[in-house]
Design an enzyme around this catalytic site. Structure first.
Site, PDB file in Angstrom:
ATOM      1  N   HIS A  76      38.985  46.414  99.503  1.00 31.22           N
ATOM      2  CA  HIS A  76      40.430  46.541  99.336  1.00 31.22           C
ATOM      3  C   HIS A  76      40.832  47.989  99.088  1.00 31.22           C
ATOM      4  CE1 HIS A  76      44.431  45.101  98.652  1.00 31.22           C
ATOM      5  NE2 HIS A  76      44.474  45.539  97.400  1.00 31.22           N
ATOM      6  N   SER A 115      48.467  47.378  99.739  1.00 31.68           N
ATOM      7  CA  SER A 115      48.482  46.148  98.953  1.00 31.68           C
ATOM      8  C   SER A 115      49.906  45.738  98.604  1.00 31.68           C
ATOM      9  CB  SER A 115      47.610  46.338  97.708  1.00 31.68           C
ATOM     10  OG  SER A 115      47.317  45.115  97.097  1.00 31.68           O
ATOM     11  N   ASP A 156      37.616  42.758 102.424  1.00 38.02           N
ATOM     12  CA  ASP A 156      38.606  42.850 101.354  1.00 38.02           C
ATOM     13  C   ASP A 156      38.550  41.575 100.524  1.00 38.02           C
ATOM     14  OD1 ASP A 156      40.999  42.887  99.801  1.00 38.02           O
ATOM     15  OD2 ASP A 156      41.962  44.194 101.269  1.00 38.02           O
TER      16      ASP A 156
END
Length: 275
Positions: free
Chosen positions: A253, A95, A224
């Site tokens: 995610h 991320s 996600d």
């Protein structure tokens, strides 16, 4: 606790497990190095040195008022790598951590890096613009800022659902995992968390991706809900020359922590590290 002090006086905490070729983990927002514990344990148990740091602004690192941006995050990572004199390192970023790794390579090159893994990563650009119509509108990120400042404890409890896909039919995500997300998130200072939203949503990392000259694995779940794959991995994989794209069907995610996908990702990560 193991720490370094950066050039601007910020203390950065890091874990350092095992021995061997270094694998350096950069975590996502709004978490800490603990998010990588499963992978760090795996790596250190297989003859590698696992290093994971708390980004400035949260966890056991310092919480300065300034520097909560990707340039500074990348420079902090560079100072950690240089302080530990790491060479032939493998950088793994999830991320925002994937953005940190990307900006590190853009700013500092790959003289100390042999491979990179971008998991559910923010590059090249999350924000919807005329040039990036597949991105998310600014209102999404304004909503994150509003939730964070209104009641951050409840905000994090709610955010854990889409983060791990607990809001999907048939989800097997445990309450314990969601509680862990909340616990990590609440250790992050509100200023660092707030500023990081702008950093991860509005920073264009296209130019940084173009500087990659090492084997790179770009991995992403196609469900996600935080960093949609279309604006992220599918674009990044076309920019990074020779990169390998791995799509996890149905994965959220936070797939590296969820029992439904963790083992598969861990095996892929270990195989990629072994080369």
């Amino acid at each position: 606790m193991a720490t370094i002090t950066t050039s601007d006086g910020t203390e950065i905490f890091y874990k350092d497990w095992g021995a061997g070729r270094p694998v350096v983990f950069s975590h996502g927002w709004p978490l800490t190095a603990d998010a990588w514990d499963d992978q760090s344990f795996l790596i250190a148990s297989n003859g590698y040195r696992a290093i994971a740091h708390d980004r400035r602004g949260g966890g056991r690192s310092g919480q300065p008022w300034n520097g909560n941006d990707l340039n500074t995050y990348a420079d902090d990572l560079a100072e950690l790598i240089e302080a530990l004199d790491l060479r032939e390192a493998i950088l793994v970023g999830h991320s925002t951590g994937g953005g940190e790794v990307t900006r590190y390579i853009g700013r500092h090159g790959t003289s100390r890096v042999a491979r990179a893994v971008l998991l559910g990563a923010i590059p090249p650009l999350m924000l919807k613009t005329d040039a990036n119509p597949v991105g998310l509108p600014i209102e999404v990120f304004d909503g994150l800022r509003a939730g964070l400042t209104a009641d951050r404890s409840q905000f994090y409890k709610d955010l854990s659902a889409p983060f791990y896909g607990a809001n999907r039919p048939g989800s097997t995500v445990s309450q314990g995992l969601r509680d862990w997300f909340w616990l990590m998130s609440m250790s992050v200072g509100v200023k660092g968390a707030y500023d990081c939203i702008k950093a991860f949503s509005e920073t264009d990392l296209t130019g940084d991706l173009e500087k990659f000259d090492i084997p790179t694995l770009i991995a992403h779940g196609d469900d996600d809900q935080i960093v949609p794959i279309g604006a992220a991995a599918l674009k990044s994989s076309k920019i990074v020359k020779g990169s390998a794209l791995k799509v996890y069907p149905g994965a959220p995610h936070g797939l590296a922590q969820t029992t439904a996908y963790k083992d598969t990702f861990n095996a892929d990560l270990l195989n990629f590290i072994k080369g």
